[in-house]
Scaffold this motif. Structure first.
Motif, mmCIF file in Angstrom:
data_model
loop_
_atom_site.group_PDB
_atom_site.id
_atom_site.type_symbol
_atom_site.label_atom_id
_atom_site.label_comp_id
_atom_site.label_asym_id
_atom_site.label_seq_id
_atom_site.Cartn_x
_atom_site.Cartn_y
_atom_site.Cartn_z
ATOM 1 N N PRO A 104 3.123 14.918 9.340
ATOM 2 C CA PRO A 104 3.426 14.570 7.939
ATOM 3 C C PRO A 104 2.390 13.578 7.384
ATOM 4 O O PRO A 104 2.546 12.366 7.485
ATOM 5 N N VAL A 105 1.323 14.104 6.821
ATOM 6 C CA VAL A 105 0.201 13.274 6.381
ATOM 7 C C VAL A 105 0.544 12.364 5.203
ATOM 8 O O VAL A 105 -0.238 11.469 4.880
ATOM 9 N N GLU A 106 1.706 12.549 4.582
ATOM 10 C CA GLU A 106 2.113 11.609 3.537
ATOM 11 C C GLU A 106 2.411 10.237 4.129
ATOM 12 O O GLU A 106 2.561 9.267 3.399
ATOM 13 N N VAL A 164 0.809 -1.215 0.000
ATOM 14 C CA VAL A 164 0.000 0.000 0.000
ATOM 15 C C VAL A 164 0.842 1.265 0.000
ATOM 16 O O VAL A 164 0.306 2.358 -0.005
ATOM 17 N N GLY A 165 2.159 1.138 0.063
ATOM 18 C CA GLY A 165 3.025 2.289 -0.051
ATOM 19 C C GLY A 165 3.447 2.904 1.266
ATOM 20 O O GLY A 165 4.097 3.934 1.274
ATOM 21 N N LEU A 166 3.085 2.327 2.374
ATOM 22 C CA LEU A 166 3.514 2.824 3.672
ATOM 23 C C LEU A 166 4.496 1.839 4.286
ATOM 24 O O LEU A 166 4.381 0.636 4.091
ATOM 25 N N GLU A 167 5.439 2.356 5.039
ATOM 26 C CA GLU A 167 6.421 1.515 5.697
ATOM 27 C C GLU A 167 5.840 1.024 7.025
ATOM 28 O O GLU A 167 5.570 1.807 7.917
ATOM 29 N N ALA A 185 -10.297 13.310 10.264
ATOM 30 C CA ALA A 185 -9.178 12.923 11.126
ATOM 31 C C ALA A 185 -7.846 13.259 10.465
ATOM 32 O O ALA A 185 -6.949 13.821 11.106
ATOM 33 N N VAL A 186 -7.702 12.932 9.180
ATOM 34 C CA VAL A 186 -6.448 13.228 8.479
ATOM 35 C C VAL A 186 -6.267 14.741 8.344
ATOM 36 O O VAL A 186 -5.156 15.262 8.489
#
Length: 169
Positions: A46-48, A16-19, A36-37
């Motif tokens: 850092p919302v990325e 999904v692209g998140l660590e 929420a975001v």
């Protein structure tokens, strides 16, 4: 389930692209997850490192009406006329003939083509789908994921959100 790693992915990088993503919160509607975001973004988080994931997908189909030969014919006629008008305007740019005759002829040919195409299509499916509808895919839950390195800070910030943070599960 294991997370695949290969030449194109870093160790720990999920599909999904998140660590190492962790669940931050689960909401019943998208607007709450988005709020929420947005709250995190307003607090310079850092919302990325975040992701909203819709889960428990359902397909909804709203029936809009009954199909009859007349409705199908009219729809085909109108869509064909629009296509003919588009083609006529394109021809109008590249021809020096009568503009009115060019556009009118392409609209008429398009309308006839659309009428025939729609009626033939309707005749081949006769009886199996005599209604029109609009379908969409919706999620019943929205989960906010965050990378592990910012999860603790995100939870602290989300606790400040009016209404609090829902249970993660």
């Amino acid at each position: 389930m294991s997370i695949p790693t290969g030449p194109g992915s870093a160790a720990g990088q999920s599909p999904v692209g998140l660590e190492f993503p962790q669940s931050l919160a689960v909401y019943d509607d998208y607007a709450s997850a988005q709020r929420a975001v947005d709250h995190l973004a307003d607090r310079a988080f850092p919302v990325e490192q975040c992701m909203i994931v819709g889960t428990d997908l359902k397909r909804l189909e709203r029936i809009t009406g009954r199909l009859t030969t007349g409705r199908v014919a009219l729809g085909g006629l109108l869509s064909g006329a629009w296509l003919g008008l588009f083609v006529g305007v394109l021809f109008m740019i590249f021809t020096e003939d009568s503009v009115f005759a060019t556009v009118l002829s392409t609209v008429l040919v398009g309308a006839l083509f659309g009428l025939i195409w729609a009626l033939v299509g309707y005749a081949t499916t006769r009886g199996t789908r005599d209604f029109s509808s609009v379908a969409q895919i919706v999620a019943t839950r929205y989960e906010v994921l965050v990378e592990h390195k910012g999860a603790a800070r995100a939870r602290e910030l989300l606790a400040e959100l009016p209404g609090g943070r829902p249970d993660p599960f």
